[in-house]
Design an enzyme around this catalytic site. Sequence first.
Site, mmCIF file in Angstrom:
data_model
loop_
_atom_site.group_PDB
_atom_site.id
_atom_site.type_symbol
_atom_site.label_atom_id
_atom_site.label_comp_id
_atom_site.label_asym_id
_atom_site.label_seq_id
_atom_site.Cartn_x
_atom_site.Cartn_y
_atom_site.Cartn_z
ATOM 1 N N HIS A 288 1.293 -0.997 -0.286
ATOM 2 C CA HIS A 288 0.142 -0.104 -0.163
ATOM 3 C C HIS A 288 1.337 0.494 -0.465
ATOM 4 C CE1 HIS A 288 -3.498 2.332 0.959
ATOM 5 N NE2 HIS A 288 -2.701 2.871 1.364
ATOM 6 N N CYS A 289 0.566 2.187 -0.604
ATOM 7 C CA CYS A 289 0.959 3.337 -1.002
ATOM 8 C C CYS A 289 0.970 4.346 -0.771
ATOM 9 C CB CYS A 289 2.209 3.700 -2.840
ATOM 10 S SG CYS A 289 3.481 4.729 -2.304
#
Length: 435
Positions: A288-289
Site C-alpha cells: 500500500h503506497c
Amino acid sequence: MTQKGSMKPVKKNKAEEPELEPLCCCEYIDRNGEKNHVAACLCDCQDLDEGCDRWITGKSVPPETCERIMDTISDRLRIPGLRGAQKVNISILPPLILLPVFLRVASWHFLLGVVVLTSLPVLALWYYYLTHRRKEQTLFFLSLGLFSLGYMYYVFLQEVVPKGRVGPTQLALLTCGLFLILLALYRAKKNPGYLRNPASSDRSLGSSQTESLSRDGQEKTRGLPGAESAGSLSNRTPKDDLKGPCRVLAGSPAKVKEDWCAKCQLVRPARAWHCRICGICVRRMDHHCVWINSCVGESNHQAFILALSIFLLTSVYGITLTLDTICRDRSVFTALFYCPGVYADYSSALSFTCVWYSVIITAGMAYIFLIQLINISYNVTEREVQQALRQKTGRRLLYGLIVDTGQYNRGFLRNWHQFSTLGSHPCHHPAEDIV
C-alpha cells in the site's frame, strides 16, 4: 375503497417531499444525519469547549475527546458547492501551508536550512507511522507529493529561469517531464486489481450458489455449478499450482484458511492479499503506497514503476539545471556541497534550499525504485518479502537488500517478462468466481 387505498401512497410521498428538497450551496448533511450550514461551524462545540477548559485548568485531555474534536472539525470543514457544501479532507491542508513556510525559513541561513531539512523527513516518518498504526487512509502524502512538484516548478520558473541560463528547449523538456509524471500517477491511481465478492455484486446469484467454510477450514458447496471441476483443481500439487496463472484452492485445511478472506468473503487467487488500509483484497498485491493513497497491485504496478522512473529522471534534470544556474562553473556534485555566496542573495538561497529538498525526496524515491527493481528481478512482492522475513523462510543476500523466497523465481528474463505482461492475461477461472 380501491381508490382510497390507492391514494394513500400518494399522500405518503407528498409528506416525504420536504425531506428530498435539494441542499443550498452552503448546506450539508452532517455526520449525525441532520441538515447543517457552514455558517454554524463554530456553534455547538461541546467537545472543543470541554477540551479547552481542561487545557486551561491544566488537566489532561483524554484521547477520546481529541478524536471527537478532530472528527467534528473534519466534518464541518466544507466549501460551498452546487449540490451542497462539500467536505474537505483536513489532511490535504498541512502541506499546502507548512511546506512554503518551512522552505522560506530554511533559506534565511545555512543553519536554519540544516535544521528544517532534517526535521521535515522526521515529521513525515512520524506521521506515516502514526497513520499506519491506526490503519487509516490519509491524503497527506499525496497532497505533499503533488504540491511539492507544483511548488518546485513554481520556484524554478520564478527564481531560476529569469537568470538566463535555462533555454526554451530545457524548459520544455522539464515541463514535459512534469506532465508525464502526472499522467503516470493518474494511471497508477486507478484500480490496482481489487477482488470483488460476486455474491454482493451479482444479484442473479442465489443463496444456493454461495459457498461457506467451516471452522476447521473445510469447504462446503451447495448447488454450485462446476463444483466437481473446482474440486479437481484443488488437488493440484504445489508445483502444478505455481504453473497456472491463478491458485484456486490448496489441498490442506491450512492452505484453505490462508486463501480464504473472511473480511471480503471470497477465496483469493495466488499472491492476492487483503489490504487492511483499503479494506479489500488486491490481486498480486505488492504494498500500500501512501504517496498515491492506493495499493500497488497487478493492474497498476507497471504504471507505478513508470511514474517512479519518470520522476527520478525529471528531478535529476531539474536539480542539474538549477545548480548550473546558481553555482556556475562547478560540477553538480561539488555545487551541491560547496556553493560559496549562495546565501548572499535570497533568490539563490531559496533555489538552493529547494534543490536540497528535492535531493532528499529523490533519494527516498530512488531507494524505493531500487527495491522495486530487485523484487521484480526475483519475482517477489514487497508483501511476500515482509512475510518471508517474519517467518524466516527467504534467502537474504547483500545484507538483507535482496530477499529471494524461491517460490515464484523463474530467472531474471522470465521474471521481467511476467512483469511486463501483468494484467494482460486474465485468469479464465478466477477463484473468487466460485464463491
